[in-house]
Write a protein that holds these residues in place. Structure first.
Motif, PDB file in Angstrom:
ATOM      1  N   VAL A  74      -5.394  -5.628   6.696  1.00  0.00           N
ATOM      2  CA  VAL A  74      -5.285  -6.054   5.487  1.00  0.00           C
ATOM      3  C   VAL A  74      -6.590  -7.209   4.902  1.00  0.00           C
ATOM      4  O   VAL A  74      -6.823  -8.056   5.863  1.00  0.00           O
ATOM      5  CB  VAL A  74      -3.907  -6.769   5.259  1.00  0.00           C
ATOM      6  CG1 VAL A  74      -3.789  -7.138   3.455  1.00  0.00           C
ATOM      7  CG2 VAL A  74      -2.795  -6.018   5.463  1.00  0.00           C
ATOM      8  N   PHE A  85       0.718  -1.249  -0.092  1.00  0.00           N
ATOM      9  CA  PHE A  85       0.021   0.080  -0.051  1.00  0.00           C
ATOM     10  C   PHE A  85       0.815   1.199   0.027  1.00  0.00           C
ATOM     11  O   PHE A  85       1.880   1.247   0.784  1.00  0.00           O
ATOM     12  CB  PHE A  85      -0.908   0.118   1.144  1.00  0.00           C
ATOM     13  CG  PHE A  85      -1.555  -1.119   1.437  1.00  0.00           C
ATOM     14  CD1 PHE A  85      -3.029  -1.330   1.211  1.00  0.00           C
ATOM     15  CD2 PHE A  85      -1.123  -2.386   2.213  1.00  0.00           C
ATOM     16  CE1 PHE A  85      -3.648  -2.227   1.033  1.00  0.00           C
ATOM     17  CE2 PHE A  85      -1.893  -3.585   2.215  1.00  0.00           C
ATOM     18  CZ  PHE A  85      -3.084  -3.411   1.937  1.00  0.00           C
ATOM     19  N   MET A  94      -7.698  -1.957   1.979  1.00  0.00           N
ATOM     20  CA  MET A  94      -7.024  -1.450   3.313  1.00  0.00           C
ATOM     21  C   MET A  94      -8.353  -1.331   4.144  1.00  0.00           C
ATOM     22  O   MET A  94      -9.355  -0.821   3.636  1.00  0.00           O
ATOM     23  CB  MET A  94      -6.416  -0.109   3.148  1.00  0.00           C
ATOM     24  CG  MET A  94      -6.035   0.603   4.439  1.00  0.00           C
ATOM     25  SD  MET A  94      -5.291   2.103   4.375  1.00  0.00           S
ATOM     26  CE  MET A  94      -3.742   1.680   4.098  1.00  0.00           C
TER      27      MET A  94
END
Length: 299
Positions: free
Chosen positions: A177, A163, A229
């Motif tokens: 996650v 990310f 996320m």
């Protein structure tokens, strides 16, 4: 003396209001129905009221009582568990509830490679320079980016996901996650590929942050998969929102990318579900800056 009497009188008037405010809240804990262990970061929503909450890392939650109707359904959704509904109506105890949720039995498969070689394959964003803008979330919200297997390579297991964390906001705040199959309505995220609670925290912002997933033996779907996320809460904090309220940023910031002409990013909000992000700039779509490394199996 008069001022003291007035203060005591004001306090006496305030106490019933405080008591009512406390009674107007639902509080409780979400636990595993077998082990009785707390379930962290479970999402809770009132179906008719359109309000929601997220349990903290100890499984505790608190949220306002229904106001629109005397009766409503409290919907509990937790990673790796079956969805559960609890009826909320007059006469039902709503303080210090213990809600037990059954675990979903999931068998993860390991990919066995025979007669071939395995190499690393990068999917998703390839840029190291983020686009203009910020992707911010509230606890319980998610942004999921589809890492597409554009060239139809033969895939094995997921090695890692990354990310691009922005330098602003609170880059070291924890997040969870999530990995999904694209098997929901209109190919939205739906079935969890990663069934463990993977909560991580980036050391700083302004760069890629990578999470190693090799130990989980997650088989990558041939067409690709969603990497998400999820914003969460930590410590003794609680989080409650009314979905009619104004948007409130929270935690770390995920940066966008404009590398793709198609919209591949979906946003999830408790109580509302998934929605596709269709913003664009210069002919390219606004997507979350996320990538994955997977095994590529070569014959």
């Amino acid at each position: 003396m008069l001022q003291r009497v007035l203060s005591l009188f004001a306090l006496a008037l305030l106490l019933p209001a405080l008591s009512f405010a406390q009674d107007a809240k639902m509080t409780g804990r979400i636990v595993d129905d077998k082990t009785k262990e707390p379930i962290p970061f479970a999402s809770i929503g009132l179906k008719e009221e359109q309000t929601g909450a997220l349990t903290n890392e100890y499984g505790f939650f608190q949220m306002a009582m229904p106001q629109k109707a005397q009766q409503d359904s409290l919907i509990i959704m937790a990673l790796g568990y079956f969805r559960k509904a609890v009826l909320i109506k007059p006469g039902i105890k709503v303080q210090d509830m213990i809600i037990e949720v059954p675990k979903r039995a999931i068998e993860l498969k390991n990919v066995t490679v025979t007669g071939g070689k395995v190499k690393d394959l990068a999917l998703g964003s390839k840029s190291n320079t983020p686009g203009e803008g910020m992707i911010q979330g509230m606890p319980g919200s998610q942004y999921a980016f589809f890492v597409k297997n554009d060239k139809g390579k033969k895939l094995g297991n997921v090695r890692s996901v990354s990310f691009y964390i922005g330098e602003n906001g609170f880059p070291r705040e924890p997040f969870r996650v999530r990995l999904y199959k694209a098997d929901g309505n209109y190919n939205s995220p739906n079935t969890d590929l990663l069934t463990e609670n993977i909560v991580v925290s980036a050391p700083k912002g302004g760069e890629w942050y990578t999470v190693d997933l090799t130990q989980y033996n997650i088989e990558a779907p041939v067409e690709g998969f969603f990497v998400a996320m999820e914003w969460i809460v930590s410590g003794d904090n609680f989080y409650t929102t009314n979905f009619m309220d104004n948007y409130t940023p929270y935690g770390q910031i995920l940066r966008p990318t404009f590398e793709f002409k198609e919209a591949r990013t979906w946003n999830y909000t408790i109580g509302r579900g998934w929605s596709l992000i269709t913003l664009s700039s210069g002919g390219n779509r606004y997507n979350a800056m996320i990538r994955a490394e997977v095994d590529q199996i070569k014959d």
